[in-house]
Design a protein around this motif. Structure first.
Motif, PDB file in Angstrom:
ATOM      1  N   LEU B 217       0.827  -1.206   0.000  1.00 16.33           N
ATOM      2  CA  LEU B 217       0.000   0.000   0.000  1.00 16.33           C
ATOM      3  C   LEU B 217       0.861   1.255   0.000  1.00 16.33           C
ATOM      4  O   LEU B 217       0.427   2.313  -0.438  1.00 16.33           O
ATOM      5  CB  LEU B 217      -0.942   0.002   1.207  1.00 16.33           C
ATOM      6  CG  LEU B 217      -2.041  -1.086   1.157  1.00 16.33           C
ATOM      7  CD1 LEU B 217      -2.892  -1.038   2.426  1.00 16.33           C
ATOM      8  CD2 LEU B 217      -2.920  -0.951  -0.069  1.00 16.33           C
ATOM      9  N   GLY B 218       2.120   1.115   0.482  1.00 11.61           N
ATOM     10  CA  GLY B 218       3.007   2.255   0.472  1.00 11.61           C
ATOM     11  C   GLY B 218       3.698   2.452  -0.861  1.00 11.61           C
ATOM     12  O   GLY B 218       3.839   3.577  -1.345  1.00 11.61           O
ATOM     13  N   SER B 219       4.088   1.404  -1.513  1.00 11.29           N
ATOM     14  CA  SER B 219       4.907   1.566  -2.718  1.00 11.29           C
ATOM     15  C   SER B 219       4.058   1.638  -3.998  1.00 11.29           C
ATOM     16  O   SER B 219       4.454   2.254  -4.968  1.00 11.29           O
ATOM     17  CB  SER B 219       5.895   0.401  -2.827  1.00 11.29           C
ATOM     18  OG  SER B 219       5.202  -0.814  -2.940  1.00 11.29           O
ATOM     19  N   PHE B 220       2.917   0.967  -3.982  1.00  9.35           N
ATOM     20  CA  PHE B 220       2.073   1.042  -5.171  1.00  9.35           C
ATOM     21  C   PHE B 220       1.167   2.256  -5.009  1.00  9.35           C
ATOM     22  O   PHE B 220       0.574   2.449  -3.943  1.00  9.35           O
ATOM     23  CB  PHE B 220       1.237  -0.254  -5.259  1.00  9.35           C
ATOM     24  CG  PHE B 220       0.706  -0.539  -6.640  1.00  9.35           C
ATOM     25  CD1 PHE B 220       1.554  -0.624  -7.738  1.00  9.35           C
ATOM     26  CD2 PHE B 220      -0.659  -0.741  -6.839  1.00  9.35           C
ATOM     27  CE1 PHE B 220       1.051  -0.905  -8.995  1.00  9.35           C
ATOM     28  CE2 PHE B 220      -1.152  -1.014  -8.096  1.00  9.35           C
ATOM     29  CZ  PHE B 220      -0.300  -1.108  -9.178  1.00  9.35           C
ATOM     30  N   LYS B 221       1.082   3.050  -6.083  1.00 11.76           N
ATOM     31  CA  LYS B 221       0.383   4.330  -5.889  1.00 11.76           C
ATOM     32  C   LYS B 221      -0.704   4.523  -6.910  1.00 11.76           C
ATOM     33  O   LYS B 221      -0.653   3.996  -8.025  1.00 11.76           O
ATOM     34  CB  LYS B 221       1.390   5.499  -5.974  1.00 11.76           C
ATOM     35  CG  LYS B 221       2.519   5.374  -4.966  1.00 11.76           C
ATOM     36  CD  LYS B 221       3.577   6.444  -5.165  1.00 11.76           C
ATOM     37  CE  LYS B 221       4.848   6.117  -4.390  1.00 11.76           C
ATOM     38  NZ  LYS B 221       5.657   5.083  -5.074  1.00 11.76           N
ATOM     39  N   LYS B 222      -1.697   5.315  -6.496  1.00 10.39           N
ATOM     40  CA  LYS B 222      -2.848   5.604  -7.358  1.00 10.39           C
ATOM     41  C   LYS B 222      -2.813   7.090  -7.691  1.00 10.39           C
ATOM     42  O   LYS B 222      -2.728   7.926  -6.790  1.00 10.39           O
ATOM     43  CB  LYS B 222      -4.123   5.247  -6.582  1.00 10.39           C
ATOM     44  CG  LYS B 222      -5.432   5.607  -7.262  1.00 10.39           C
ATOM     45  CD  LYS B 222      -6.603   5.209  -6.342  1.00 10.39           C
ATOM     46  CE  LYS B 222      -7.938   5.617  -6.940  1.00 10.39           C
ATOM     47  NZ  LYS B 222      -9.045   5.278  -6.013  1.00 10.39           N
ATOM     48  N   TYR B 223      -2.837   7.400  -9.009  1.00 11.47           N
ATOM     49  CA  TYR B 223      -2.831   8.805  -9.450  1.00 11.47           C
ATOM     50  C   TYR B 223      -4.088   9.069 -10.229  1.00 11.47           C
ATOM     51  O   TYR B 223      -4.517   8.247 -11.044  1.00 11.47           O
ATOM     52  CB  TYR B 223      -1.614   9.096 -10.337  1.00 11.47           C
ATOM     53  CG  TYR B 223      -0.286   8.832  -9.635  1.00 11.47           C
ATOM     54  CD1 TYR B 223       0.231   9.790  -8.738  1.00 11.47           C
ATOM     55  CD2 TYR B 223       0.428   7.666  -9.873  1.00 11.47           C
ATOM     56  CE1 TYR B 223       1.438   9.559  -8.096  1.00 11.47           C
ATOM     57  CE2 TYR B 223       1.641   7.432  -9.233  1.00 11.47           C
ATOM     58  CZ  TYR B 223       2.143   8.385  -8.348  1.00 11.47           C
ATOM     59  OH  TYR B 223       3.313   8.155  -7.715  1.00 11.47           O
ATOM     60  N   VAL B 224      -4.674  10.248  -9.982  1.00 15.80           N
ATOM     61  CA  VAL B 224      -5.908  10.628 -10.679  1.00 15.80           C
ATOM     62  C   VAL B 224      -5.640  11.903 -11.466  1.00 15.80           C
ATOM     63  O   VAL B 224      -4.936  12.782 -10.992  1.00 15.80           O
ATOM     64  CB  VAL B 224      -7.057  10.848  -9.664  1.00 15.80           C
ATOM     65  CG1 VAL B 224      -8.323  11.298 -10.379  1.00 15.80           C
ATOM     66  CG2 VAL B 224      -7.303   9.574  -8.857  1.00 15.80           C
ATOM     67  N   PHE B 225      -6.158  11.984 -12.684  1.00 17.97           N
ATOM     68  CA  PHE B 225      -6.052  13.242 -13.451  1.00 17.97           C
ATOM     69  C   PHE B 225      -7.220  13.345 -14.417  1.00 17.97           C
ATOM     70  O   PHE B 225      -7.996  12.380 -14.581  1.00 17.97           O
ATOM     71  CB  PHE B 225      -4.700  13.319 -14.203  1.00 17.97           C
ATOM     72  CG  PHE B 225      -4.527  12.251 -15.261  1.00 17.97           C
ATOM     73  CD1 PHE B 225      -3.959  11.012 -14.932  1.00 17.97           C
ATOM     74  CD2 PHE B 225      -4.933  12.473 -16.581  1.00 17.97           C
ATOM     75  CE1 PHE B 225      -3.795  10.044 -15.900  1.00 17.97           C
ATOM     76  CE2 PHE B 225      -4.750  11.512 -17.547  1.00 17.97           C
ATOM     77  CZ  PHE B 225      -4.179  10.283 -17.214  1.00 17.97           C
ATOM     78  N   HIS B 226      -7.370  14.500 -14.986  1.00 16.43           N
ATOM     79  CA  HIS B 226      -8.412  14.700 -15.992  1.00 16.43           C
ATOM     80  C   HIS B 226      -7.774  14.893 -17.332  1.00 16.43           C
ATOM     81  O   HIS B 226      -6.661  15.370 -17.435  1.00 16.43           O
ATOM     82  CB  HIS B 226      -9.311  15.893 -15.632  1.00 16.43           C
ATOM     83  CG  HIS B 226     -10.161  15.606 -14.439  1.00 16.43           C
ATOM     84  ND1 HIS B 226      -9.713  15.737 -13.140  1.00 16.43           N
ATOM     85  CD2 HIS B 226     -11.453  15.174 -14.346  1.00 16.43           C
ATOM     86  CE1 HIS B 226     -10.670  15.387 -12.302  1.00 16.43           C
ATOM     87  NE2 HIS B 226     -11.738  15.047 -13.016  1.00 16.43           N
ATOM     88  N   SER B 227      -8.523  14.536 -18.376  1.00 16.92           N
ATOM     89  CA  SER B 227      -7.956  14.686 -19.711  1.00 16.92           C
ATOM     90  C   SER B 227      -9.056  14.647 -20.734  1.00 16.92           C
ATOM     91  O   SER B 227     -10.032  13.883 -20.590  1.00 16.92           O
ATOM     92  CB  SER B 227      -6.943  13.577 -19.975  1.00 16.92           C
ATOM     93  OG  SER B 227      -6.573  13.613 -21.333  1.00 16.92           O
ATOM     94  N   ASN B 228      -8.959  15.510 -21.763  1.00 16.08           N
ATOM     95  CA  ASN B 228      -9.915  15.442 -22.854  1.00 16.08           C
ATOM     96  C   ASN B 228      -9.270  14.862 -24.108  1.00 16.08           C
ATOM     97  O   ASN B 228      -9.871  14.822 -25.172  1.00 16.08           O
ATOM     98  CB  ASN B 228     -10.460  16.848 -23.189  1.00 16.08           C
ATOM     99  CG  ASN B 228     -11.306  17.372 -22.038  1.00 16.08           C
ATOM    100  OD1 ASN B 228     -12.026  16.611 -21.391  1.00 16.08           O
ATOM    101  ND2 ASN B 228     -11.191  18.667 -21.766  1.00 16.08           N
ATOM    102  N   SER B 229      -8.007  14.448 -23.950  1.00 17.07           N
ATOM    103  CA  SER B 229      -7.261  14.041 -25.139  1.00 17.07           C
ATOM    104  C   SER B 229      -7.776  12.728 -25.696  1.00 17.07           C
ATOM    105  O   SER B 229      -8.374  11.911 -24.984  1.00 17.07           O
ATOM    106  CB  SER B 229      -5.777  13.910 -24.799  1.00 17.07           C
ATOM    107  OG  SER B 229      -5.469  12.584 -24.493  1.00 17.07           O
ATOM    108  N   GLN B 230      -7.595  12.534 -26.978  1.00 14.95           N
ATOM    109  CA  GLN B 230      -8.000  11.312 -27.650  1.00 14.95           C
ATOM    110  C   GLN B 230      -7.060  10.168 -27.276  1.00 14.95           C
ATOM    111  O   GLN B 230      -7.430   9.003 -27.328  1.00 14.95           O
ATOM    112  CB  GLN B 230      -7.956  11.511 -29.193  1.00 14.95           C
ATOM    113  CG  GLN B 230      -8.940  12.550 -29.691  1.00 14.95           C
ATOM    114  CD  GLN B 230     -10.382  12.180 -29.392  1.00 14.95           C
ATOM    115  OE1 GLN B 230     -10.802  11.065 -29.646  1.00 14.95           O
ATOM    116  NE2 GLN B 230     -11.139  13.128 -28.835  1.00 14.95           N
ATOM    117  N   VAL B 231      -5.826  10.555 -26.886  1.00 17.08           N
ATOM    118  CA  VAL B 231      -4.832   9.536 -26.576  1.00 17.08           C
ATOM    119  C   VAL B 231      -5.059   9.022 -25.153  1.00 17.08           C
ATOM    120  O   VAL B 231      -5.151   9.791 -24.213  1.00 17.08           O
ATOM    121  CB  VAL B 231      -3.404  10.109 -26.699  1.00 17.08           C
ATOM    122  CG1 VAL B 231      -2.383   9.000 -26.487  1.00 17.08           C
ATOM    123  CG2 VAL B 231      -3.228  10.772 -28.059  1.00 17.08           C
ATOM    124  N   VAL B 232      -5.200   7.681 -25.028  1.00 10.51           N
ATOM    125  CA  VAL B 232      -5.466   7.041 -23.742  1.00 10.51           C
ATOM    126  C   VAL B 232      -4.158   6.438 -23.231  1.00 10.51           C
ATOM    127  O   VAL B 232      -3.390   5.896 -24.030  1.00 10.51           O
ATOM    128  CB  VAL B 232      -6.537   5.943 -23.943  1.00 10.51           C
ATOM    129  CG1 VAL B 232      -6.783   5.173 -22.654  1.00 10.51           C
ATOM    130  CG2 VAL B 232      -7.842   6.567 -24.441  1.00 10.51           C
TER     131      VAL B 232
END
Lengths: 222, 292, 413
Positions: B217-232
């Protein structure tokens, strides 16, 4: 430990055992009334002659009942165990697998012998009340192979139920059916008697097949 | 001392290889959770550990003995919870207690009845006419009364509502707190495990990875962001998992925020407000293993 | 350990079941059971003639020199046997060697006795209770008595069927009558013809504990006992009583050593049938009597022996017909190849179960080796593990049965 296993087997067996007991006593009563009817309506000496010299077995209605009894008791004990592989519970108990199976077999065979033993006594008494001793004594030799068929049916039924693989279940069923059918060969009193000393050796062979199926049941996963 | 030792385990089923050369150990006193998606051989592994499947190759030792031929003395020290809370349904509560008592010298009837009595059922009540939750209490009572050294639980949460699950966890917690007790558990409710285990095994595509819960739980991380780009975002060495809900993206990684941001822009993904978010074990599991 | 034994048990059972059912099924499908050949002495040819079955209702008719006949010719060679033909074709009276026989004479002088091993008391299951018919000249048919008797160490006991109780009066009368004639209880052989489908009743011939043979009848409900004087030293295996209008003999006596005698009316003299190498427990005995000759035939596994005798039972011609070998055809070789042995429970000679194992010929050995080769090839191809020694042994001992068994009951991987 042993009393725990006995308790478990008794709980599984009690209703169906009562059922087969009623069934066995029922067929014995039918045999009683059939023979009584014959003796009362015909010349008893002719009935004797049919029995003694024409080898007409007046209690042959009973023939398949030990087999049915054996199969029903095997199903009563082992269907609840194989549904959702519940026998895994018992297989994990601190008890050797073969001993566990042996205890189940001994319990089942005890109830089998009670049901069939009562029938033998009833049929013998029926025969004894209308026939000379020599004729009624043949109840034992004539029923011997039928009772053996019941024991083999019981053990064979268990081995087939515990076997996990379908094709092998079918193969076992065929092999056991052929061997059990032998018990119904021949006609007349004590026809099978000379073969009985050999045929009883089928019992340990069948018992080992149950151990084999038990091992495969345990080691072949879900 | 290791309670479970698996060396080069391999198993084939119907000509298909389930795993090859699987090795891991479970030390005494650890509380382990086995995680893996459906079809990765979780049940097979548990079956092998429980002794109900003879592996095709390799060794699987439980308390020092081959799992498929455990001696009665070793079986006495292992408590098993079978999938679906298997119990003899033709027995009543009292008969169940009487049945098991005969096998275990350390049997503690008080523990059994203290758990079972919580349901307020009469002792002559048949197990077969109980709900799944009620039955799970009987089974738990049986296992706890045995006072085993090792508990192997196959999907204990199956069919249980939140209340019974919580009850189960409470008991397991108390058990785990005792000296030298080891638990090996699988559950499809990953969230519950987070409250119980200290070690996690991930089983994926025939490989097993072991990690500590806090470490993970310490080393694996969750990142959240927003994006309108076509590239996933695409999964690679750095980006381990991607989730998307409309314009909100979640990516998982062992790496720090800068590395992840850099990697995303290298992939041509437009990134807005990227930040690290709180991650549950379930999030981490999905992030690492994927959804399907 | 139990794992190995239990799998072996399963293999043994599978091999047993296959060796019991497969050969029987094979024979049923192929129809291998051939009818017995028939051997007669022809008074016309003064030679033995025979009829052999080829299966499917096809027969060979021939004489001892190998001359073949068609059916009609064959029947003409046996005019006493087929006297109905003579009657139909109006060829009566029959003249042979200058002697003339009309229908009445032929009928009155004909008799046939056939005794199969399964009729011998040691070869069948017999409850030792017998009906003793009452001889009453006023009653034309033979009514069944209301009782049956048994011989105990104490006497001859009658049990009444109406009450299922001992009839003490009859018991006393017969026991005393027997004792009076010197009967030593109990009995070693009890022979009678317990049926009322016979022209008249001759009661029972009973051999007592000292070897003496007594003739016991019930006449007007009273005992009639004759001490026959038959040599008590004779090791009598069984006596087969058969009432016949000709009243030449009461029946046939077989000894354990294979001697055959007839018990003649009314003096109980024994007439020896001069044949050797007879085993009553495994061979059929036939005696055909016509106005001119008596022919005894004895059939065994190897063939049929015939002895023609004159009216005084003096042999003057004999012939041995070897059984044509059915075992050499390709079908039989195939059977031996695939089915190396057979477990049987029935026997032609016994009216009871007789467990037996019959083995095949050299082709069975070939079959076993082919099965072994197939087993090892099968293993090389499909299994990575080395061949199990136990499986190999099972195949070696039981050929294709074992091969099938080890394939279906494959060992654990």
């Amino acid at each position: 430990m042993i009393s725990s296993i006995l308790l478990k087997e008794w709980l599984k067996l009690k209703y169906l055992f009562a059922g087969v007991l009623v069934l066995n006593i029922g067929v014995c009563l039918k045999i009683y009334f059939d023979i009584r009817g014959l003796i009362l309506s015909e010349h008893p000496e002719m009935i004797w002659y049919e029995a003694i010299h024409l080898h007409n077995v007046f209690f042959k209605d009973f023939m398949f009942f030990p087999l049915v009894t054996g199969l029903v008791l095997a199903a009563a004990q082992f269907v609840p165990e194989i549904i959702r592989r519940r026998m895994r519970i018992s297989l994990h108990l601190p008890l050797h697998r073969d001993l566990l199976i042996l205890l189940s077999v001994v319990t089942g065979l005890f109830f089998f012998m009670v049901a069939v033993g009562i029938s033998v006594v009833l049929v013998y008494s029926t025969m004894r009340s209308w026939f000379p001793l020599e004729v009624s004594m043949t109840v034992l030799t004539t029923m011997g192979p039928w009772i053996l068929a019941g024991i083999l049916g019981y053990l064979g039924g268990m081995a087939v139920l515990l076997e996990p693989l379908k094709t092998r279940k079918v193969f076992l069923t065929i092999v056991f059916s052929v061997i059990i059918s032998v018990m119904y060969m021949g006609v007349g009193y004590g026809w099978m008697s000379p073969a009985m000393p050999y045929l009883v050796w089928l019992v340990p062979l069948f018992l080992f097949c149950v151990f084999n199926s038990g091992q495969r049941f345990q080691q072949r996963g879900a | 001392m290791n309670v479970i030792e698996v060396h080069n385990l391999s198993h084939h089923y119907n000509g298909k290889t389930v795993y090859q050369d699987l090795s891991f150990t479970v030390p005494q006193g650890s509380i382990c959770g086995l995680l893996g998606k459906n079809g990765q051989g979780k049940t097979t592994l548990v079956n092998i550990l429980m002794g109900f499947l003879k592996p095709s190759g390799g060794r699987c030792l439980v308390l020092g003995e081959s799992s498929h031929s455990l001696s009665p003395d070793v079986r006495k020290r292992i408590g098993l919870l079978h999938e679906g809370h298997q119990a003899y349904e033709f027995m009543t509560i009292a008969q169940t207690e009487k049945f098991y008592r005969g096998f275990y010298p350390d049997w503690n009837a008080d523990i059994f009845y203290s758990l079972v009595n919580k349901m307020g059922l009469p002792h002559r009540h048949k197990v077969g006419s109980m709900s799944c939750g009620q039955r799970s209490q009987v089974v738990l009572g049986v296992i706890m009364a045995q006072n085993p050294d090792l508990l192997i639980l196959d999907d204990y949460s199956m069919g249980l509502d939140a209340g019974y699950r919580r009850l189960f966890l409470d008991v397991l917690h108390d058990f785990a707190a005792m000296e030298g007790k080891t638990i090996f558990v699988t559950s499809h409710i990953v969230q519950d495990l987070e409250q119980l285990v200290d070690t996690i095994f991930f089983l994926d595509q025939g490989r097993i990875t072991r990690t500590g819960l806090t470490e993970f739980l310490g080393s694996f991380k969750k990142y959240v962001f927003h994006s309108n780009s076509q590239v996933v975002p695409i999964e690679d060495e750095i980006i381990k998992g991607v989730e998307r809900r409309r314009d909100q993206f979640t990516v998982y990684s062992y790496r720090d925020q800068d590395t992840v941001t850099e990697q995303l822009s290298r992939q041509g993904v437009e990134v807005r407000d990227l930040h690290r978010a709180d991650m549950t074990l379930e999030d981490g599991f999905i992030g690492l293993m994927g959804k399907y | 350990m139990t794992g190995t034994i239990s799998r072996l048990s399963l293999l043994v059972l599978a091999v047993m079941a296959m060796s019991y059912i497969l050969p029987a099924a094979f024979d049923k499908v192929v129809g291998r059971t051939a009818e017995e050949p028939l051997l007669f002495f022809s008074p016309v040819l003064q030679k033995f003639v025979y009829q052999e079955s080829l299966g499917g209702h096809r027969f060979i008719h021939a004489d001892e020199d190998g001359v073949h006949y068609d059916r009609q010719e064959f029947e003409a060679l046996l005019p006493f046997l087929y006297h109905r033909n003579l009657e139909i074709h109006d060829l009566l009276p029959l003249v042979i060697d200058g002697q003339s026989f009309d229908l009445e004479e032929i009928r009155a002088e004909r008799q046939a006795v056939e005794i199969k091993p399964r009729q011998i008391s040691v070869n069948r299951q017999q409850i030792e209770l017998y009906p003793l018919f009452n001889n009453d000249p006023a009653v034309p048919m033979i009514p069944f008595p209301e009782d049956m008797f048994r011989i105990t160490p104490n006497g001859m006991e009658f049990i009444n069927a109406d009450y299922n109780r001992i009839d003490s009066e009859l018991t006393r009368d017969f026991t005393e009558a027997l004792k009076e004639k010197g009967f030593v209880f109990s009995a070693t052989v009890i022979s009678g013809n317990p049926t009322n489908l016979k022209p008249f009743d001759e009661g029972y011939f009973i051999r007592d504990d000292s070897g003496q043979v007594f003739h016991v009848k019930r006449v007007m409900n009273q005992p009639e006992v004759v001490r026959t004087g038959i040599d008590p030293g004779l090791d009598i295996l069984d006596m087969i009583i058969s009432e016949n209008q000709r009243k030449e003999f009461y029946g046939t006596v077989f000894t354990t050593q294979g001697e055959i005698f007839l018990i003649s009316y009314d003096d109980y003299q024994l007439i020896r049938i001069p044949v050797d190498n007879f085993d009553p427990q495994s061979m059929d005995f036939k005696l055909i009597i016509n106005p001119l000759y008596r022919t005894a035939t004895i059939s065994s596994e190897q063939g049929i022996y015939g002895l023609a005798m004159d009216r005084e039972y003096r042999g003057f011609a004999d012939f041995f017909l070897e059984r044509s070998d059915l075992q050499n055809g390709p079908v039989s070789k195939g059977r031996d190849f695939f089915l190396p042995f057979q477990i049987t429970l029935t026997s032609d000679h016994l009216d009871q179960a007789k467990p037996d194992i019959g083995t095949g010929g050299p082709w069975s050995l070939v079959g076993v080796f082919v099965a072994l080769a197939m087993f090892t090839a099968f293993h090389r191809k499909w299994r990575s593990r080395p061949v199990s020694k136990m499986d190999l042994l099972v195949v070696l001992l039981s050929g294709f049965y074992g091969l099938l068994a080890v394939i279906f009951i494959s060992s654990e991987h």
